[in-house]
Design a protein around this motif. Structure first.
Motif, short mmCIF file in Angstrom:
data_model
loop_
_atom_site.label_atom_id
_atom_site.label_comp_id
_atom_site.label_asym_id
_atom_site.label_seq_id
_atom_site.Cartn_x
_atom_site.Cartn_y
_atom_site.Cartn_z
N TYR A 193 -5.38 -5.08 6.28
CA TYR A 193 -4.29 -4.67 5.39
C TYR A 193 -4.80 -3.85 4.22
O TYR A 193 -4.25 -2.79 3.89
N THR A 194 -5.83 -4.34 3.54
CA THR A 194 -6.36 -3.59 2.39
C THR A 194 -6.89 -2.24 2.84
O THR A 194 -6.71 -1.23 2.16
N SER A 195 -7.54 -2.21 4.00
CA SER A 195 -8.07 -0.94 4.51
C SER A 195 -6.95 0.04 4.81
O SER A 195 -7.09 1.24 4.54
N GLN A 196 -5.86 -0.45 5.37
CA GLN A 196 -4.76 0.46 5.71
C GLN A 196 -4.13 1.08 4.46
O GLN A 196 -3.93 2.30 4.38
N PHE A 197 -3.85 0.24 3.48
CA PHE A 197 -3.24 0.76 2.25
C PHE A 197 -4.18 1.76 1.57
O PHE A 197 -3.74 2.82 1.09
N ALA A 198 -5.46 1.42 1.51
CA ALA A 198 -6.43 2.32 0.88
C ALA A 198 -6.58 3.60 1.70
O ALA A 198 -6.67 4.71 1.13
N ALA A 199 -6.61 3.48 3.02
CA ALA A 199 -6.80 4.65 3.88
C ALA A 199 -5.66 5.65 3.73
O ALA A 199 -5.89 6.87 3.75
N ILE A 200 -4.45 5.15 3.56
CA ILE A 200 -3.30 6.04 3.38
C ILE A 200 -3.48 6.87 2.10
O ILE A 200 -3.29 8.09 2.10
N GLN A 201 -3.86 6.19 1.02
CA GLN A 201 -4.08 6.90 -0.25
C GLN A 201 -5.23 7.89 -0.15
O GLN A 201 -5.12 9.04 -0.61
N MET A 202 -6.33 7.44 0.44
CA MET A 202 -7.52 8.29 0.54
C MET A 202 -7.27 9.50 1.42
O MET A 202 -7.73 10.62 1.11
N ALA A 203 -6.56 9.31 2.51
CA ALA A 203 -6.28 10.42 3.43
C ALA A 203 -5.43 11.48 2.76
O ALA A 203 -5.61 12.69 2.98
N GLU A 204 -4.50 11.05 1.92
CA GLU A 204 -3.65 12.00 1.20
C GLU A 204 -4.47 12.87 0.24
O GLU A 204 -4.16 14.05 0.03
N ARG A 205 -5.53 12.27 -0.32
CA ARG A 205 -6.38 12.99 -1.27
C ARG A 205 -7.51 13.74 -0.58
O ARG A 205 -8.17 14.59 -1.18
N GLY A 206 -7.77 13.38 0.68
CA GLY A 206 -8.85 14.03 1.43
C GLY A 206 -10.23 13.57 1.02
O GLY A 206 -11.22 14.26 1.22
N LYS A 207 -10.33 12.34 0.50
CA LYS A 207 -11.63 11.78 0.13
C LYS A 207 -11.51 10.29 -0.13
O LYS A 207 -10.43 9.79 -0.49
N GLY A 208 -12.62 9.61 0.04
CA GLY A 208 -12.66 8.18 -0.21
C GLY A 208 -13.67 7.49 0.67
O GLY A 208 -14.24 8.09 1.59
N ASN A 241 -12.04 13.22 6.00
CA ASN A 241 -13.06 13.16 4.95
C ASN A 241 -13.07 11.81 4.22
O ASN A 241 -13.39 11.72 3.04
N VAL A 242 -12.72 10.76 4.95
CA VAL A 242 -12.78 9.40 4.42
C VAL A 242 -13.83 8.63 5.23
O VAL A 242 -13.76 8.59 6.46
N GLY A 243 -14.79 8.07 4.55
CA GLY A 243 -15.89 7.39 5.22
C GLY A 243 -15.65 5.89 5.37
O GLY A 243 -14.93 5.28 4.58
N VAL A 244 -16.27 5.31 6.38
CA VAL A 244 -16.22 3.86 6.61
C VAL A 244 -17.63 3.38 6.90
O VAL A 244 -18.29 3.88 7.81
N THR A 245 -18.08 2.40 6.13
CA THR A 245 -19.42 1.83 6.30
C THR A 245 -19.31 0.33 6.48
O THR A 245 -18.55 -0.33 5.77
#
Length: 266
Positions: free
Chosen positions: A124-139, A181-185
Motif C-alpha cells: 500500500y505505501t509503495s503504491q501511494f508513493a509510486a503514483i506520486q513519484m511517477a507523476e514527478r518522474g523521479k523517486g 525514472n523511479v527506482g526500487v531497491t
C-alpha cells in the motif's frame, strides 16, 4: 535513475522509525541534510527520534502515527505528508515484525497479521508513493527485506514467506517503475542488533547464537542512506550470507543442508 548528488532538503519517509534500524536511518538521513518524515505506532518514541533528527539536520522533522496494517490510515498519512511537507523523494519501507516458531504450533492469527504488516502494508505505501513519484518522474522506494527472503530456515516459515513475497514484489515493481525514472531497491539483511528479536525470538538467545553474523544497525543505516537516489538493485548484508544465498540457488540440496544446520540458530 541518476545518482543524487546530495540528500540536502530531500524528503524521506521512513516507516517503523520509532526504534531499531528505522531510527538509525532517520538519524543518518538527517546528518545528510534530509527532511525526514517519521511514521510508526509508538508516537512518544517518534517524538524522541524527531528531536534528535532536528538537532542533526537543523531542519524540522515530521511525525505521523501510522498503523501499517491499516490501508485507510496509510492513505491518510501519505496524503497528509504530501500536503504538509511536500512530495516524497525516498520512501523507506522498514516497518515489519518477525516470529520464529515451529509451523505446527504457530497461531495463524499471527501469520495473518504478519502478512498484513510485512507484505500488504508495504504494498500500500509503495503504491501511494509510486503514483506520486511517477507523476514527478523521479523517486526511490527502498524496501527493507531480509536474507530470509532468499534463504528459508527452520522456524521461520511465516516470516520467510512474507519476505519472499516482498522480494518478488519489489523485483517486479522495479521493472514497472524503471521507465518512469523511479527506482526500487531491496535491502536484504541478516540478523540486525535491534529490538526486532524481543518479539521474534521466544528464547531470547538468537543474537548471541549468530555471533559475528549480527549486524550493527548504525552501520547498516549508513549503507542504506548511501544508496538513496541511486539505481542500485539490491543491498545484501552481511556479505557471507549474500554468498550463501547465491550458493543456495545454484546448489539447493547443499543450501537446504546449510539452512538446517549452520544457519539454523533459532
Amino acid at each position: 535513475m541518476s545518482r543524487e548528488k546530495s540528500l540536502k532538503n530531500k524528503v524521506i519517509l521512513i516507516t517503523g522509525a520509532s526504534s531499531g534500524l528505522g531510527e538509525q536511518i532517520a538519524y543518518e538521513s538527517s546528518l545528510k541534510g534530509a527532511i525526514v518524515i517519521l511514521a510508526a505506532r509508538r508516537i512518544e518514541k517518534l517524538r524522541e527520534v524527531q528531536k534528535t533528527c532536528e538537532k542533526l539536520s537543523g531542519k524540522k522533522a515530521y511525525v505521523f502515527h501510522l498503523d501499517i496494517s491499516d490501508p485507510e490510515e496509510i492513505e491518510e498519512v501519505l496524503e497528509k505528508t504530501s500536503a504538509e511537507v511536500g512530495p516524497i523523494d525516498v520512501l523507506v519501507n522498514n516497518a515489519g515484525f518477525g516470529h520464529f516458531e515451529d509451523f505446527r504450533t504457530v497461531d495463524m492469527n499471527i501469520a495473518e497479521k504478519m502478512m498484513r504488516v510485512n507484505v500488504l502494508g508495504l504494498m500500500y505505501t509503495s503504491q501511494f508513493a509510486a503514483i506520486q513519484m511517477a507523476e514527478r518522474g523521479k523517486g526511490h522506494i527502498i524496501n527493507i527485506c531480509s536474507m530470509s527472503g532468499k534463504i528459508a530456515t527452520p522456524k521461520s516459515t511465516i516470516y520467510s514467506a512474507s519476505k519472499f513475497a516482498v522480494l518478488g514484489f519489489s523485483n517486479a515493481l522495479r521493472l514497472d517503475l524503471k521507465p518512469l525514472n523511479v527506482g526500487v531497491t531491496t535491502v536484504n539483511l541478516g540478523p540486525v542488533k535491534t529490538d526486532f528479536f524481543d518479539l521474534a525470538d521466544k528464547n531470547g538467545d538468537y543474537l548471541e547464537k549468530v555471533g559475528q553474523l549480527a549486524l550493527d544497525p548504525k552501520n547498516v543505516a549508513h549503507q542504506v542512506v548511501s544508496i538513496m537516489g541511486t539505481s542500485k538493485r539490491e543491498l545484501n548484508l552481511p556479505k557471507i550470507m549474500e554468498f550463501a544465498s547465491r550458493a543456495y540457488i545454484l546448489f539447493p540440496k547443499i543450501g537446504d543442508f546449510l539452512a538446517g544446520t549452520a544457519f539454523n540458530k533459532k
